[in-house]
Design a protein around this motif. Structure first.
Motif, PDB file in Angstrom:
ATOM      1  N   ASP A   4      37.454  45.653  49.272  1.00 12.98           N
ATOM      2  CA  ASP A   4      38.625  46.432  48.867  1.00 12.98           C
ATOM      3  C   ASP A   4      39.336  45.859  47.636  1.00 12.98           C
ATOM      4  O   ASP A   4      40.388  46.362  47.241  1.00 12.98           O
ATOM      5  CB  ASP A   4      39.601  46.564  50.043  1.00 12.98           C
ATOM      6  CG  ASP A   4      39.872  45.215  50.691  1.00 12.98           C
ATOM      7  OD1 ASP A   4      39.246  44.223  50.251  1.00 12.98           O
ATOM      8  OD2 ASP A   4      40.710  45.138  51.610  1.00 12.98           O
ATOM      9  N   SER A   5      38.787  44.820  46.999  1.00 12.50           N
ATOM     10  CA  SER A   5      39.442  44.272  45.797  1.00 12.50           C
ATOM     11  C   SER A   5      38.966  44.996  44.554  1.00 12.50           C
ATOM     12  O   SER A   5      37.772  45.271  44.425  1.00 12.50           O
ATOM     13  CB  SER A   5      39.104  42.791  45.633  1.00 12.50           C
ATOM     14  OG  SER A   5      39.511  42.089  46.764  1.00 12.50           O
ATOM     15  N   PRO A   6      39.903  45.299  43.637  1.00 10.78           N
ATOM     16  CA  PRO A   6      39.455  45.883  42.374  1.00 10.78           C
ATOM     17  C   PRO A   6      38.523  44.913  41.643  1.00 10.78           C
ATOM     18  O   PRO A   6      38.749  43.704  41.689  1.00 10.78           O
ATOM     19  CB  PRO A   6      40.754  46.062  41.570  1.00 10.78           C
ATOM     20  CG  PRO A   6      41.866  45.919  42.550  1.00 10.78           C
ATOM     21  CD  PRO A   6      41.348  45.103  43.697  1.00 10.78           C
ATOM     22  N   TRP A  27      45.122  39.683  35.103  1.00 13.85           N
ATOM     23  CA  TRP A  27      44.433  40.585  36.041  1.00 13.85           C
ATOM     24  C   TRP A  27      44.233  39.893  37.389  1.00 13.85           C
ATOM     25  O   TRP A  27      44.403  40.496  38.448  1.00 13.85           O
ATOM     26  CB  TRP A  27      43.072  41.031  35.486  1.00 13.85           C
ATOM     27  CG  TRP A  27      43.162  41.687  34.139  1.00 13.85           C
ATOM     28  CD1 TRP A  27      44.238  42.350  33.620  1.00 13.85           C
ATOM     29  CD2 TRP A  27      42.138  41.724  33.138  1.00 13.85           C
ATOM     30  NE1 TRP A  27      43.947  42.794  32.347  1.00 13.85           N
ATOM     31  CE2 TRP A  27      42.664  42.434  32.039  1.00 13.85           C
ATOM     32  CE3 TRP A  27      40.836  41.243  33.048  1.00 13.85           C
ATOM     33  CZ2 TRP A  27      41.938  42.667  30.868  1.00 13.85           C
ATOM     34  CZ3 TRP A  27      40.102  41.479  31.903  1.00 13.85           C
ATOM     35  CH2 TRP A  27      40.645  42.184  30.824  1.00 13.85           C
ATOM     36  N   ALA A  78      42.954  41.302  41.501  1.00 15.22           N
ATOM     37  CA  ALA A  78      41.651  41.831  41.050  1.00 15.22           C
ATOM     38  C   ALA A  78      40.634  40.693  40.929  1.00 15.22           C
ATOM     39  O   ALA A  78      41.010  39.526  40.800  1.00 15.22           O
ATOM     40  CB  ALA A  78      41.814  42.515  39.698  1.00 15.22           C
ATOM     41  N   ASP A 132      35.045  48.746  39.341  1.00 14.57           N
ATOM     42  CA  ASP A 132      36.016  49.822  39.117  1.00 14.57           C
ATOM     43  C   ASP A 132      36.043  50.209  37.645  1.00 14.57           C
ATOM     44  O   ASP A 132      36.358  51.348  37.300  1.00 14.57           O
ATOM     45  CB  ASP A 132      37.407  49.362  39.555  1.00 14.57           C
ATOM     46  CG  ASP A 132      37.465  49.176  41.065  1.00 14.57           C
ATOM     47  OD1 ASP A 132      37.801  50.140  41.757  1.00 14.57           O
ATOM     48  OD2 ASP A 132      37.101  48.082  41.544  1.00 14.57           O
ATOM     49  N   LEU A 134      44.084  50.078  36.093  1.00  6.52           N
ATOM     50  CA  LEU A 134      43.970  49.732  37.525  1.00  6.52           C
ATOM     51  C   LEU A 134      45.060  50.405  38.351  1.00  6.52           C
ATOM     52  O   LEU A 134      44.864  50.722  39.517  1.00  6.52           O
ATOM     53  CB  LEU A 134      44.040  48.209  37.714  1.00  6.52           C
ATOM     54  CG  LEU A 134      42.809  47.414  37.272  1.00  6.52           C
ATOM     55  CD1 LEU A 134      43.036  45.924  37.471  1.00  6.52           C
ATOM     56  CD2 LEU A 134      41.546  47.854  38.023  1.00  6.52           C
ATOM     57  N   PRO A 150      44.412  55.278  39.546  1.00  9.57           N
ATOM     58  CA  PRO A 150      43.099  55.633  40.114  1.00  9.57           C
ATOM     59  C   PRO A 150      42.652  57.046  39.739  1.00  9.57           C
ATOM     60  O   PRO A 150      41.444  57.299  39.634  1.00  9.57           O
ATOM     61  CB  PRO A 150      43.309  55.516  41.625  1.00  9.57           C
ATOM     62  CG  PRO A 150      44.681  55.009  41.852  1.00  9.57           C
ATOM     63  CD  PRO A 150      45.405  54.917  40.558  1.00  9.57           C
TER      64      PRO A 150
END
Ligand SMILES: CC(=O)N[C@H]1[C@@H](OP(=O)(O)OP(=O)(O)OC[C@H]2O[C@@H](n3ccc(=O)[nH]c3=O)[C@H](O)[C@@H]2O)O[C@H](CO)[C@@H](O)[C@@H]1O
Length: 359
Positions: free
Chosen positions: A182-184, A209, A214, A252, A320, A323
């Motif tokens: 679930d981490s960018p 970041w 992230a 992502d 980020l 979305p």
């Protein structure tokens, strides 16, 4: 049925070799020989799979006629060696992905009456492609934008096939890096040789970041003396990574040079891209490649000269936090993808050099 004999002329960078290797793999019933140059990437990727024949060759640079004598001599020698190879091995045709190595491949084949297929992956075709396309039996391009530069020269229909990628890109791949689901994830990549100038700018932005939770995977290439100057548990630094399919599928977004293969891969994985074209690429061709994705809404592009750590940091944080924008870009990227590019080119090879039936 006799196995047809094909010579593949592809050399130098991942952008030239990966598409050629993909097509070769799709022709298991062909006897394939490879034409390359000493000390380039093909010496790592080809031996053990196909016989590699090497000819010394360098590009024509500058305008001084005396300085051109050496590359001219090398080219003539390479054509002669390639002619001998074609005759000795009974090669029936040549497939090339362009660049300098295409010249001896195409000219030797043409002089012996063998068919040739040339694939150009860039939106602005390289000089060798523009000069030699008229001598080829069939020219194919990765992007439709390239056709206008070639169709009048050849007087023939140019096939728009997309650019082949490693087969792993065509299906889901697991990622062998321990990054929480679930981490960018931001991927930073140069071309197959890395991008030191890009790495420096990106390193200024990375800590900001990481602070947001992230993860960053940074593919630095092997020439960056500062590659390990930054460390953080969410920051993965690698000189080169093979599982690009798994990585880009999971990412992502990607911050990338605008080489044709990298862009093709972003379309197949539906990865939004921030593109920073290599400013010294021949005729600024990476900018032309990038324009294709930007026009489609699949990517944005910034010149290296306009890039500051601060601007980059803010821009990516903005992405980020948006979305909906990333989803729309991913959708547009996928709309450009040509998943059957390898099969299209393999079919063209089969048409030009069909398996021969014994009498
Ligand atoms: C500097 C330069 O002039 N580069 C050119 C070169 O390709 P160059 O190899 O530099 O760039 P490309 O983007 O076309 O290809 C890079 C390839 O390397 C792979 N990769 C990269 C990093 C890594 O760690 N692992 C990995 O596998 C990418 O997934 C991609 O498949 O030829 C291309 C095709 O003519 C051009 O479009 C590029 O502009």
């Amino acid at each position: 049925m006799a196995r047809p004999k094909l010579l593949i002329a592809a050399s130098g960078t991942g952008g030239h070799l990966f598409p050629a290797l993909a097509v070769a793999k799709a022709l298991p019933d062909y006897d394939i020989h490879w034409l390359g140059v000493p000390d380039r990437l093909e010496t790592q990727l080809v031996p053990g799979i196909y016989p590699l024949h090497q000819v010394p060759l360098q590009g024509f640079q500058g305008r001084n006629p005396i300085a051109q004598l050496r590359p001219l001599g090398q080219l003539l020698g390479a054509i002669q060696k390639t002619r001998t190879l074609i005759r000795q091995e009974g090669i029936q045709g040549v497939f090339t992905t362009g660049g300098y190595i295409a010249a001896p491949g195409i000219l030797a084949a043409r002089s012996l009456g063998c068919p040739t297929l040339l694939h150009e992956s860039n939106a602005l075709p390289g000089k060798v492609t523009r000069a030699l396309a008229p001598w080829c039996s069939q020219v194919a391009v990765g992007m439709a934008e390239a056709v206008q530069h070639l169709d009048k020269k050849t007087g023939r229909t140019i096939a728009v096939t997309g650019t082949p990628v490693r087969p792993e890109f065509l299906g889901p791949q697991a990622l062998d890096l321990a990054i929480p689901e679930d981490s960018p994830l931001i991927v930073v990549m140069g071309g197959s040789q890395g991008a030191v100038a890009l790495n420096q700018k990106v390193r200024e932005a990375i800590p900001h970041w990481l602070e947001t939770g992230a993860w960053v995977v940074h593919l630095t290439g092997t020439n960056d003396p500062d590659a390990h100057s930054l460390s953080h548990p969410h920051y993965v630094v690698l000189p080169f990574y093979d599982n690009m399919a798994g990585l880009l599928q999971r990412a992502d977004l990607a911050i990338s040079r605008a080489g044709a293969s990298a862009l093709t891969e972003l379309t197949l994985t539906g990865t939004p891209g921030l593109l920073i074209p290599y400013p010294y690429a021949a005729e600024n061709h990476q900018r032309h490649n990038g324009d294709v994705l930007v026009k489609a809404g699949a990517a944005e592009m910034i010149s290296q000269g306009d890039l500051t750590g601060d601007r980059l940091q803010k821009l990516i944080l903005d992405w980020l936090g948006n979305p909906t924008k990333l989803k729309a870009m991913a959708h547009q990227a996928r709309s450009l993808a040509v998943p059957d590019s390898t099969e299209q080119l393999a079919t063209l090879v089969r048409q030009l050099i069909p398996p021969t039936h014994p009498n």
